[in-house]
Design a protein around this motif. Structure first.
Motif, mmCIF file in Angstrom:
data_model
loop_
_atom_site.group_PDB
_atom_site.id
_atom_site.type_symbol
_atom_site.label_atom_id
_atom_site.label_comp_id
_atom_site.label_asym_id
_atom_site.label_seq_id
_atom_site.Cartn_x
_atom_site.Cartn_y
_atom_site.Cartn_z
ATOM 1 N N GLY A 70 0.785 -1.234 0.000
ATOM 2 C CA GLY A 70 0.000 0.000 0.000
ATOM 3 C C GLY A 70 0.809 1.273 0.000
ATOM 4 N N VAL A 71 1.793 1.367 -0.843
ATOM 5 C CA VAL A 71 2.599 2.578 -0.796
ATOM 6 C C VAL A 71 2.765 3.252 -2.157
ATOM 7 C CG1 VAL A 71 3.902 2.098 1.296
ATOM 8 C CG2 VAL A 71 4.626 1.084 -0.855
ATOM 9 N N GLY A 72 2.247 2.658 -3.197
ATOM 10 C CA GLY A 72 2.481 3.256 -4.503
ATOM 11 C C GLY A 72 1.232 3.382 -5.328
ATOM 12 N N GLN A 73 1.423 3.521 -6.615
ATOM 13 C CA GLN A 73 0.292 3.656 -7.518
ATOM 14 C C GLN A 73 -0.298 2.300 -7.870
ATOM 15 O OE1 GLN A 73 1.902 6.261 -10.810
ATOM 16 N NE2 GLN A 73 -0.085 7.166 -10.380
ATOM 17 N N SER A 74 0.374 1.247 -7.425
ATOM 18 C CA SER A 74 -0.079 -0.076 -7.818
ATOM 19 C C SER A 74 -1.472 -0.391 -7.276
ATOM 20 C CB SER A 74 0.929 -1.146 -7.394
ATOM 21 O OG SER A 74 1.589 -0.780 -6.224
ATOM 22 N N GLU A 75 -1.908 0.354 -6.225
ATOM 23 C CA GLU A 75 -3.252 0.134 -5.700
ATOM 24 C C GLU A 75 -4.308 0.452 -6.752
ATOM 25 O OE1 GLU A 75 -0.829 1.273 -3.857
ATOM 26 O OE2 GLU A 75 -0.907 -0.673 -2.859
ATOM 27 N N THR A 76 -4.101 1.547 -7.474
ATOM 28 C CA THR A 76 -5.071 1.905 -8.500
ATOM 29 C C THR A 76 -5.154 0.793 -9.528
ATOM 30 O OG1 THR A 76 -4.223 4.125 -8.182
ATOM 31 C CG2 THR A 76 -5.805 3.829 -9.951
ATOM 32 N N ALA A 77 -3.991 0.254 -9.869
ATOM 33 C CA ALA A 77 -3.959 -0.845 -10.833
ATOM 34 C C ALA A 77 -4.721 -2.051 -10.286
ATOM 35 C CB ALA A 77 -2.516 -1.216 -11.159
ATOM 36 N N VAL A 78 -4.455 -2.394 -9.030
ATOM 37 C CA VAL A 78 -5.115 -3.570 -8.452
ATOM 38 C C VAL A 78 -6.614 -3.306 -8.294
ATOM 39 C CG1 VAL A 78 -5.301 -5.009 -6.383
ATOM 40 C CG2 VAL A 78 -3.066 -4.472 -7.326
ATOM 41 N N HIS A 79 -6.943 -2.093 -7.874
ATOM 42 C CA HIS A 79 -8.347 -1.715 -7.733
ATOM 43 C C HIS A 79 -9.072 -1.880 -9.070
ATOM 44 C CE1 HIS A 79 -11.682 1.322 -7.266
ATOM 45 N NE2 HIS A 79 -11.854 0.550 -6.223
#
Lengths: 362, 362
Positions: A190-199
């Motif tokens: 939970g520290v990068g932009q990868s959350e948007t990707a996973v979301h």
């Protein structure tokens, strides 16, 4: 009469026994036995649809390859798997390092397989190229789950860009689903932009937290809390239970400050312990309720359609940018132009126009 | 002897008095007196640097024009203004309709001019093309400020894309600064992506809220609360004071759940009334403290450099996309490809590749 042999040159070699071959034929046969012929896309698809894990793993390796030959094959496999995919629930799980993601996923995954589900655990971690997999790199962290025959764990694909890593993970989801996995867990830090990707590839988004940690540890990137369909406070065991309950109340209050979700779902907060397994089954119950609601109001299906379209457009936009920034002329000019813009020697817009003219003229 | 005149044809015209000209020379002279010759970029720059509001307005009109001739002229004016710009504080203000943005900006702006500041109020509202300016369209909402000679109010530029509107506003900031405005207020409605755009051109970002409103009214888009350097709860007057104070406490608590800001600034919460003017001067004091901190730790200057670069890259990315999606071949194929992707007939990535191939082959 001379008995002396003639040595016409110093380079003369006496005949003798031939030197041993460097590679022994026995070893060659042994190696060849294990080096199977690369199966065709058709064979891979057949294997995947039959639930064969080896075929699945090989297909994922194709998807992750940077070889353009492999890319074409991978696309063939994926397109053949597509009609058999999509029958699953995709759960995104995020949380900063230290909240106990691995132990949570292990406990949660074991609970799911005990319910008769087939669970695939994937990851999106663009940093893993450098850190060599800070998440899921070490399968020993999920000792129990890794031995479970109804679970499949695959570390994050590596790649230079988040877009690339995300694309590979998303294609891997399709393969796993075609292979019969009905519950896909996609993990990210939970520290990068990868959350948007996973979301953008999950149906349900779970944010894992712990109580009593300093702000730095809780320091997740902007917007992540608002993406969450559930906030689960982990490590609610022993002395921590009271603090975890307090944190739950606080997060619940904070969630109410956010606008209502399009899904009609009201995000939940709960506590759990991956060690005592307290609260783990409740997480699945929450997800089941979410599924019931969003399948009834059609949001579930609409969102998947939107996600498909999102990924098409994302891929296009990413490629357009790559093509531009990797253009030799742009490559050569970009740094000096950036500097001029930073120092207010030229307006950002005039600078952009300048570079674009060069690019499109080429 | 015949006195009869010869009429060689029926078309013969008798000489007579000439008909009156359609346009009277007096009217022409009158009109010409008001139709000034379009000033040259050089004249505009001179006017702007001399603090001439007419020159400023005309230059902004150039910036907002879609005529490519005007674009070249606008770029010339902006590049000449650049060395004289940047000496200002740029304050972004957002809040959903109903929180009283106009009255707040009027009260706040008047306070600033009373301190001897020159205030320009701009807006970013991509929806204004359709709604014809839901914000700032009606200058009568800022009756006092509009009469103030140290204030300059300009409604949102119109445009089809947020990128276009944002670009125009950002160039307008440069022009206003060169014209001697030292405080730039950029207003936006807190419901769309325009906040990110405004956040990327402001030094300080203020989120305006009210207490006791339902969630719908408070419903701002994801991430906006985390962008805020200050949350100001407006309409803290009369019966509302107690509720506003409660809301302040609640937002303050919520802000602490977010990670620390790179600026080193801890976001503040306060209440105010745009009607009684209670709390208005405190808002400026907060901003002054922010400026002191961030100029000392250099964040202020670093952020501006970053913002310049951001806008260059944003403009490039936007243009690359426009060029792709407006391509006749893509235009023709996009809808059917989108549908195929939505219905899982083709993977999003294969679809993207297909379109990209067509585009780059052309």
């Amino acid at each position: 009469m001379s008995n002396k042999k003639q040595h016409p040159s110093a380079l003369h070699e006496k005949p003798g026994i031939s030197p041993p071959e460097i590679i022994s034929p026995i070893a060659v046969a042994h190696i060849k036995k294990f080096r199977k012929i690369q199966p065709s896309p058709k064979e891979l698809v057949e294997g995947i649809l039959a639930g064969n894990i080896t075929a699945l793993s090989r297909a994922i390796t194709l998807v992750e390859s940077t070889n353009s030959d492999h890319l074409a094959k991978a696309n063939e496999v994926i397109d053949a798997c597509l009609p058999h995919a999509n029958k699953s629930i995709r759960i995104g799980i995020t949380g900063v390092p230290g909240v106990g993601k691995s132990t949570f996923i292990e406990a949660f995954g074991k609970h799911l397989t005990s319910l008769g589900k087939k669970v695939a655990v994937l990851a999106v971690d663009p940093s893993s190229t450098i850190s060599h997999g800070s998440i899921l790199g070490d399968k020993t962290r999920m000792e129990e789950l890794v031995k479970d025959e109804n679970a499949f764990i695959r570390p994050s694909a590596s790649g230079e860009t988040l877009g690339g890593v995300a694309r590979k993970t998303r294609e891997t989801i399709t393969l796993c689903e075609a292979c019969g996995f009905d519950t896909i867990i996609i993990e990210t830090v939970g520290v990068g932009q990868s959350e948007t990707a996973v979301h953008s590839m999950a149906d349900f988004f779970l944010l894992l937290k712990i109580s009593g940690a300093g702000d730095e540890l809780q320091g997740i990137k902007r917007g992540i809390m608002e993406m969450a369909d559930a906030i689960v406070i982990n490590k609610a065991d022993g002395d921590n239970i009271r603090k975890a309950n307090l944190a739950k109340v606080e997060f619940n209050r904070a969630l109410h400050l956010f606008p209502a979700k399009k899904s009609g779902w009201i995000p939940t907060t709960s506590t759990c312990s991956a060690i005592t397994h307290e609260g783990i089954s409740a997480v699945w119950k929450t997800i089941a309720q979410f599924l019931e609601l969003t399948k009834e109001n059609n949001y579930f299906f609409e969102k998947r359609k939107e996600q498909n379209q999102y990924w098409m457009l994302e891929t296009i936009n990413e490629q357009l940018k790559l093509n531009f920034y990797n253009h030799p002329k742009i490559h050569q000019l970009l740094d000096s132009t950036k500097k001029a813009v930073q120092n207010d020697e030229i307006s950002p817009f005039a600078a952009a126009q300048l570079l674009l003219e060069k690019y499109f003229k080429f």
